[in-house]
Design a protein around this motif. Structure first.
Motif, PDB file in Angstrom:
ATOM      1  N   SER A 116      -1.316  -3.935  -6.083  1.00 31.61           N
ATOM      2  CA  SER A 116      -0.170  -2.937  -6.020  1.00 31.61           C
ATOM      3  C   SER A 116      -0.172  -2.166  -4.604  1.00 31.61           C
ATOM      4  O   SER A 116       1.077  -2.069  -4.158  1.00 31.61           O
ATOM      5  N   LEU A 117      -1.306  -2.239  -3.824  1.00 34.53           N
ATOM      6  CA  LEU A 117      -1.306  -1.824  -2.481  1.00 34.53           C
ATOM      7  C   LEU A 117      -0.426  -2.903  -1.648  1.00 34.53           C
ATOM      8  O   LEU A 117       0.401  -2.461  -0.752  1.00 34.53           O
ATOM      9  N   ILE A 118      -0.808  -4.276  -2.018  1.00 35.09           N
ATOM     10  CA  ILE A 118       0.038  -5.191  -1.085  1.00 35.09           C
ATOM     11  C   ILE A 118       1.599  -5.015  -1.426  1.00 35.09           C
ATOM     12  O   ILE A 118       2.287  -5.202  -0.459  1.00 35.09           O
ATOM     13  N   ALA A 119       1.746  -4.946  -2.700  1.00 27.59           N
ATOM     14  CA  ALA A 119       3.169  -4.806  -3.054  1.00 27.59           C
ATOM     15  C   ALA A 119       3.897  -3.638  -2.338  1.00 27.59           C
ATOM     16  O   ALA A 119       5.190  -3.628  -1.807  1.00 27.59           O
ATOM     17  N   ALA A 120       3.104  -2.323  -2.368  1.00 22.06           N
ATOM     18  CA  ALA A 120       3.638  -1.362  -1.591  1.00 22.06           C
ATOM     19  C   ALA A 120       3.972  -1.417  -0.057  1.00 22.06           C
ATOM     20  O   ALA A 120       4.889  -1.025   0.370  1.00 22.06           O
ATOM     21  N   PHE A 121       2.899  -2.061   0.586  1.00 15.97           N
ATOM     22  CA  PHE A 121       3.185  -2.373   1.841  1.00 15.97           C
ATOM     23  C   PHE A 121       3.944  -3.342   2.103  1.00 15.97           C
ATOM     24  O   PHE A 121       4.821  -3.243   3.251  1.00 15.97           O
TER      25      PHE A 121
END
Length: 999
Positions: free
Chosen positions: A827-832
């Motif tokens: 999820s953090l990768i998607a947000a980044f």
């Protein structure tokens, strides 16, 4: 006899193997009455007969004609059993004894041992009344007596053979006895021939003295020469004639050849011509010089002259088994001594191995289509596959090794095993299967005393063959076993017969076949070794001693030395081979692979002499040599497979140190696999880049999991952390020696911000610490982060957003073009990624920012090139090289990716395709940029593979440049060619860059 007694009797007959129960019942009564004995005595040995019906019919037929010989036979229980055994296996002998009942008496006492060569020769000479080389008469009756005596002797051999519970064990002794019998028959027929051609014989014209003085020898070839003959087979011969040693006898050489030719013709007639007693076998003289068109008899000098000047490769293969078998033994020995050296040097002839291989294929191709599946001798997986394989191995390796100069197949096979030319397992399978195939062949020929090699299809014949060979209980089981034998023989034959090593060894110059001569030092220097003295020491360490490993490497070393010499750095390659060999010790698969594989030994020399990078890794992972045997073993493993293995590693190891040691081993192994595939040209630059990227991603992911388990306590598990790949890593364009450019991002969630930052810093420190590998460095380079080296290693997602919104420079948006999440929180990768897209794909790029990128590019060219570096030779920052192509592509992505979604790719080549498709760059420009980028990438990787160290500069040293060229599959001595190609390609690329980047 009551009906119940008769039923019981028929059941007993069925158990004994009779098929025609009613007919056998009647014939047994008749035979018992004719012989005056109880029926039980007559039938007692029938259970041992392969075909008791045929045996009974034959005995009845003989008894009707001459009961006394049969009656005498039944009085001896052993002789009676011999008769059932022989006649049950051979209807041909049933016919023979019908013609000659008196010969049945010879079965008394038969079978206990094989008749000797001397006994058989004396017996057959006595049959023709031979005295001092001449028969008592030269008429056809002498030939009849000879044939009858011969068949009686062969019957003794057959009885001994048939009495064995495991006939394959004594096959060699039986075959040798049959060859000796053939030699005795030819000697006796020659005695008759001498009598026939004298002036007292039928149509004779030569004096007895002249015939006696003429030198004449019969040379056995093929199975006869090797003493491995069948029951009924063509007997291959060569005739040699010559004038008497005493010139006073008055026989000139020409007259001697005339006499010899008459002797040859008459000798062959005595064996093969149709007479009252059928011929024994065909005497085949077609292996003589010039075949059927050549003279039947030649002098020794004429033979030698022919072989020296005109003979083809197959003729030397045939001579391998040559042996004097009749006539003048002194002349025969002289013949063998004269041709033997030529036999054992014949493999050095041009294309020798290819010619032998093609000959074997022609034999198979010429089998009628409806016979191929049933051919025991000539078909795939048959006797010839074994014989051709053994002979080719002998002839090639016999160039320098006299210990394998053997005539017989099984003896030669033992010698090849002892000297390490063939593995024990393959040799044992070959020998066992060869014996069984030969036993089947023998039983088939005995059946009708006819020359045949076809497996029967009739149910009854198969059952008889199974019983006579004792290889199976039923015909169906026998066929299954035979099919299994064929498959195994064919598999071994294909692996050994088409072994590339054979052609390579045969092609070696004579002076390089033995490395222990006084000239070894000079030869090594002449073929390319820089330090021949050191090479000799290494060779000595590899080949000294009595171990099987040393033996095999002694045989391999001459050709491997030649292969090393063909490489870029033969000295290093040889030394690396020694280290790998020592690490593997006596590992059976390694020695077997070097000797038996389809090219693994040559591949090993190529990768070791062509790449220090591979050599140094292979020393630590010596088992990787096994991959060289199969291309599929050199294909990169998928990311899924690597992830599964990495997770399994972490589950098996309780400590981070143990887990990471195993993960580092995984990475080394897979990078080595990719490097070998690259050196051998199996993998393209795209495949290499993808594989190296996948391996690096897997390593970082595994390391992050392990470090997080150690660093982040359970109460802080809400912390999100991710690793973002940028640069060539983000573009999945890694080469050998490339750094892994990364960014680190975290999101605190319910963890206090200051604590989240501290944990993220510890995660980064743990990643860098535990990914370190002194054998294969992995540099996690975070210099492309905001604020560069001055900025914090890890930032929160919010900090990234704030920075890019307020402070980021144009080059930082450019750096994000190849940003791609590769490890950590999904999820953090998607947000980044969402945040990065807003920065890098702005709908209206800032013109000032684009101009700044152009100024930075110019400054990079002036300031970042190493001091003294030639801009034309720098593979990364030089004119027209990687940097030019990538900056141009990225500039156009910043300008157009917002409007063209397909341009939103981290791949340089992928973006180039889109730019061409969308008409933003013409096709020719794209082709030139792609060509430069690919060539520079290949040269960078080749530079690292060659030296084992990373360098971005195209070397000026001609030797190193030539080595790089060889890795790029240029021919040897292509230093200038690869240099000119690179300079030309980058010049064209630079022109495109300047036009579209600055224009």
């Amino acid at each position: 006899m009551s009906s119940s007694d008769r039923s019981t009797g028929l059941t007993s007959l069925a158990r004994s193997g009779f098929d025609d129960l009613s007919g056998a019942d009647v014939l047994l009564d008749e035979l018992a009455e004719a012989l005056g004995v109880a029926r039980e005595v007559v039938v007692a040995p029938s259970g041992e007969a392969a075909d008791p019906d045929a045996a009974l019919r034959a005995l009845v037929r003989v008894a009707r004609r001459a009961p006394e010989p049969v009656r005498a036979l039944i009085e001896d229980a052993e002789a009676w059993e011999n008769a059932w055994l022989l006649l049950g296996a051979s209807m041909g002998y049933g016919e023979f004894y019908s013609r000659h009942p008196d010969q049945l008496g010879a079965l008394a006492g038969a079978g206990r041992e094989l008749p000797s060569a001397a006994t058989m020769t004396a017996t057959l000479l006595a049959a023709v009344g031979a005295d001092e080389g001449f028969a008592s008469s030269g008429d056809e009756s002498a030939w009849v007596r000879l044939r009858v005596a011969y068949r009686t002797q062969v019957a003794l051999i057959a009885v001994h053979d048939l009495r064995q519970r495991q006939p394959e064990i004594i096959l060699h002794a039986v075959a040798a006895a049959l060859a000796d019998a053939a030699g005795a028959a030819l000697e006796a027929s020659l005695a008759v021939a001498r009598t026939r051609i004298t002036d007292g014989g039928p149509g004779g014209q030569y004096s007895r003295a002249h015939v006696a003085a003429t030198r004449f020898a019969i040379i056995g070839m093929g199975k006869t020469g090797a003493r491995e003959l069948n029951y009924v087979s063509d007997v291959d011969v060569i005739f040699v004639g010559g004038a008497p040693e005493d010139p006073d006898v008055g026989v000139s050489e020409g007259r001697a050849i005339d006499i010899g030719t008459r002797l040859a013709v008459q000798t062959m007639r005595g064996i093969s011509e149709v007479e009252v007693e059928p011929p024994l076998w065909e005497v085949d003289a077609n292996l003589r010089p010039e075949g059927k068109q050549g003279a039947l008899v030649r002098t020794l000098h004429s033979h030698v002259s022919y072989y020296e000047r005109w003979a083809k490769s197959w003729e030397f293969q045939a001579l391998l088994k040559a042996r004097p078998i009749a006539g003048d033994r002194g002349l025969g020995d002289d013949y063998v001594a004269a041709v033997r050296p030529m036999v054992w040097t014949s493999a050095a002839r041009e294309n020798f191995v290819d010619s032998v291989q093609r000959m074997r294929e022609r034999v198979t191709d010429n089998i009628p289509a409806d016979e191929v599946a049933n051919q025991i001798k000539l078909g795939p997986g048959g006797i010839r596959d074994v014989e051709f394989t053994v002979q080719l191995l002998q002839l090639v390796h016999g160039l320098s090794d006299p210990s394998i100069h053997q005539a017989g197949t099984l003896v030669a096979l033992d010698a090849l095993v002892a000297e390490g030319y063939i593995g024990r397992t393959d040799a044992a399978a070959f020998a066992t299967n060869y014996r069984m195939l030969r036993v089947l062949e023998h039983r088939l020929q005995l059946r009708r005393l006819s020359r045949t090699h076809l497996m029967p299809t009739d149910r009854t014949e198969l059952r008889v063959l199974a019983r006579s060979s004792r290889l199976s209980d039923t015909g169906t089981a026998l066929v299954r076993r035979w099919e299994s034998i064929k498959r195994e023989v064919r598999d071994i034959h294909v692996r050994l017969f088409y072994r590339p090593l054979l052609s390579a060894v045969a092609a070696l110059p004579a002076e390089e076949r033995v490395l222990s001569s006084a000239q070894a030092h000079d030869r090594l220097a002449a073929i390319g070794f820089v330090d021949p003295r050191g090479a000799l020491r290494t060779i000595g360490a590899l080949t000294s001693g009595l171990s099987r490993k040393a033996t095999i490497q002694r045989h391999l070393m001459p050709i491997m030395i030649r292969w090393f010499a063909d490489g870029v750095d033969p000295d290093y390659g040889l030394l690396a081979f020694r280290r790998v060999s020592e690490r593997l010790g006596d590992t059976p698969w390694f020695l077997r692979m070097l000797r038996d594989s389809t090219g693994a030994a040559e591949r090993l020399t190529k990768v070791l002499s062509g790449s220090r990078y591979v050599g140094e890794l292979m020393e630590w992972i010596p088992e990787s040599a096994a991959w060289l045997d199969r291309d599929d073993q050199l294909q990169p493993r998928s990311g899924v497979a690597l992830q599964e293995e990495a997770r399994a590693i972490q589950e098996r190891h309780s400590t981070i140190d143990d887990a990471m040691r195993a993960v580092r081993a995984l990475r080394r192994r897979e990078v080595l696999r990719t490097a070998i595939g690259g050196v051998l040209g199996i993998l393209s630059i795209d495949q290499i880049a993808e594989a190296l990227t996948t391996i690096t991603e897997t390593t970082i992911q595994a390391t992050l999991r392990a470090v997080r388990r150690e660093v982040v306590p359970a109460e802080d598990d809400g912390l999100d952390f991710a690793v973002i790949a940028v640069g060539r890593f983000g573009g999945a364009e890694l080469g050998f020696g490339s750094d892994a450019d990364v960014l680190y991002v975290f999101r605190a969630n319910d963890v206090p911000v200051h604590r989240a930052g501290a944990l993220a810093a510890r995660l980064v420190a743990g990643l860098r610490e535990h990914s370190e590998d002194f054998r294969l460095p992995l540099d996690l380079d975070a210099d492309l982060r905001p604020e560069g080296r001055k900025g914090p290693l890890a930032r929160s997602l919010e900090a990234y957003e704030t920075y890019y919104a307020r402070w980021s420079l144009s080059w930082e948006a450019q750096a994000l073009l190849r940003a791609r999440g590769i490890a950590g929180s999904v999820s953090l990768i998607a947000a980044f990624t969402e945040m990065a897209d807003a920065v890098r794909y702005r709908p209206s790029p800032d013109p000032n920012g684009l101009r700044e990128i152009k100024r930075i590019k110019a400054r990079v060219e002036n300031e970042r090139l190493p001091q003294g570096a030639d801009p034309a030779r720098h593979l990364k920052l030089g004119r027209g090289s990687l940097s030019d192509v990538e900056w141009l592509v990225q500039l156009m992505q910043l300008q157009h990716a917002a409007a063209i979604p397909d341009l939103r790719t981290p791949s340089t080549l992928g973006a180039l395709e889109v730019l061409e498709r969308e008409g933003l760059l013409p096709g020719l420009a794209v082709a030139r940029l792609r060509e430069a980028w690919v060539l520079a990438s290949r040269l960078r990787s080749a530079n690292t593979l060659l030296s084992g160290t990373t360098s971005d500069v195209l070397p000026t040293d001609r030797g190193r440049l030539d080595g790089i060229a060889r890795l790029l599959e240029y021919p040897p001595h292509s230093a200038t060619a690869v240099e000119e190609d690179y300079l030309a390609v980058t010049r064209r690329s630079r022109r495109v860059f300047e036009k579209y980047f600055y224009g």
